[in-house]
Every structure is written in C-alpha cells, then in structure tokens.
Design an enzyme around this catalytic site. Structure first.
Site: not given
Ligand code: DQA
Length: 148
Positions: A11, A88, A102-103, A108
């Site tokens: 999402p 699951d 990505l992050s 965070r």
């Molecule tokens: C994410 C990190 C998740 O916490 C966040 O809800 C995202 C992106 C990332 O790629 O850093 O939608 O998965």
C-alpha cells in the site's frame, strides 16, 4: 528451474515520487520497476513487478508465487507492521522471500520497528532506498546460482 522473481509492493508505494519525498526520495515506482527489470536482465533472471493497496491481493499473489517464481521480494509497506495474514502467507512459501524497505524502519517511529514479515523472510534489506530492491535481486540470483 524457473529464474523468475516476483517483486511485490504494498500500500501507498504507488505514490512513490510524490509521497514524503524527504523519506522515500523522488524515484517513482515505475522508475524502480524499470531499474529492477534492467538489473534482472543483467543477472540472468526475470522480474515480474506488481503493486497492490489490498492486503488480500498481496496474500493471493504470495500464495500463487511458487507456481511460477523462484523467489519473492516484498515491500509490504505499512502491512509489514500489521499483517499476520501476510506473515502466514510468507510462512507457507517454499521459496525464499526477501523483505525490502526503502527507509531504515529502525530509525523511524517505534511502531515501524516490528515487522511481521521478517518472521518469514530469508533476509531483510532496509535503508538503502530503491537500491534495496536491486540488492535483493542480487541476493536471490546468487542463491539460484548456488542451487544449480
Ligand atoms: C516502507 C516503510 C513502512 O513503515 C511504510 O509504511 C511504507 C514504506 C519503506 O519502504 O520504507 O509504506 O515499507
């Protein structure tokens, strides 16, 4: 044996490029998917890239993955932190799943520090931006080469 790899984004990742660019960068999902296809070709594998905002659709794609793919790369977005259904589905897989963010989720908010997906993942790559997907492809391609 198939050398196809399924790359799934969850999402809000369709909004990459415009969404919180200070965290996620300016690269769009279309850019990332093109980079993945180019890297896959370089590594001698194929990449099938899909995105969904729907938890159930992601579950179904993971369930079906072993029929056509040798591995799964999954950035489940916020579902990583909430979805036992995705955990699951990942646990039922008999092919490797690599989790990508990505992050750097550990730098965070504390609610991002736990990922259900990690419990089913062969490995986790986070904090390297879009390069993380390429790193995951490299890891899966190396695992396929080792298995030959
Ligand atoms: C994410 C990190 C998740 O916490 C966040 O809800 C995202 C992106 C990332 O790629 O850093 O939608 O998965």
């Amino acid at each position: 044996m198939t050398r196809s790899i399924l790359i799934l984004n969850g999402p809000n990742l369709n909004l990459l490029g415009q969404r919180e660019p200070e965290i996620y960068g300016r690269t769009t999902l279309a850019d990332i998917e093109a980079m993945c296809r180019a890297e896959a070709a370089r590594l001698g594998v194929e990449a099938d890239c899909r995105q969904s905002n729907s938890e159930g659709e992601l579950v179904t794609w993971i369930q079906e993955a072993p029929q056509r793919f040798a591995g799964v790369i999954l950035n489940a977005g916020a579902y990583s932190h909430t979805s036992i259904a995705l955990l699951d589905a990942g646990r039922a897989l008999n092919i490797p799943l690599i989790e990508v963010h990505l992050s750097n989720i550990y730098q965070r908010e504390s609610f991002r520090h736990h990922s259900y997906i990690s419990l089913a993942a062969k490995g986790i790559i986070c904090g390297f931006g879009s390069r993380g997907y390429l790193m995951a492809l490299g890891a899966l391609a190396a695992m396929l080469d080792d298995a030959q």
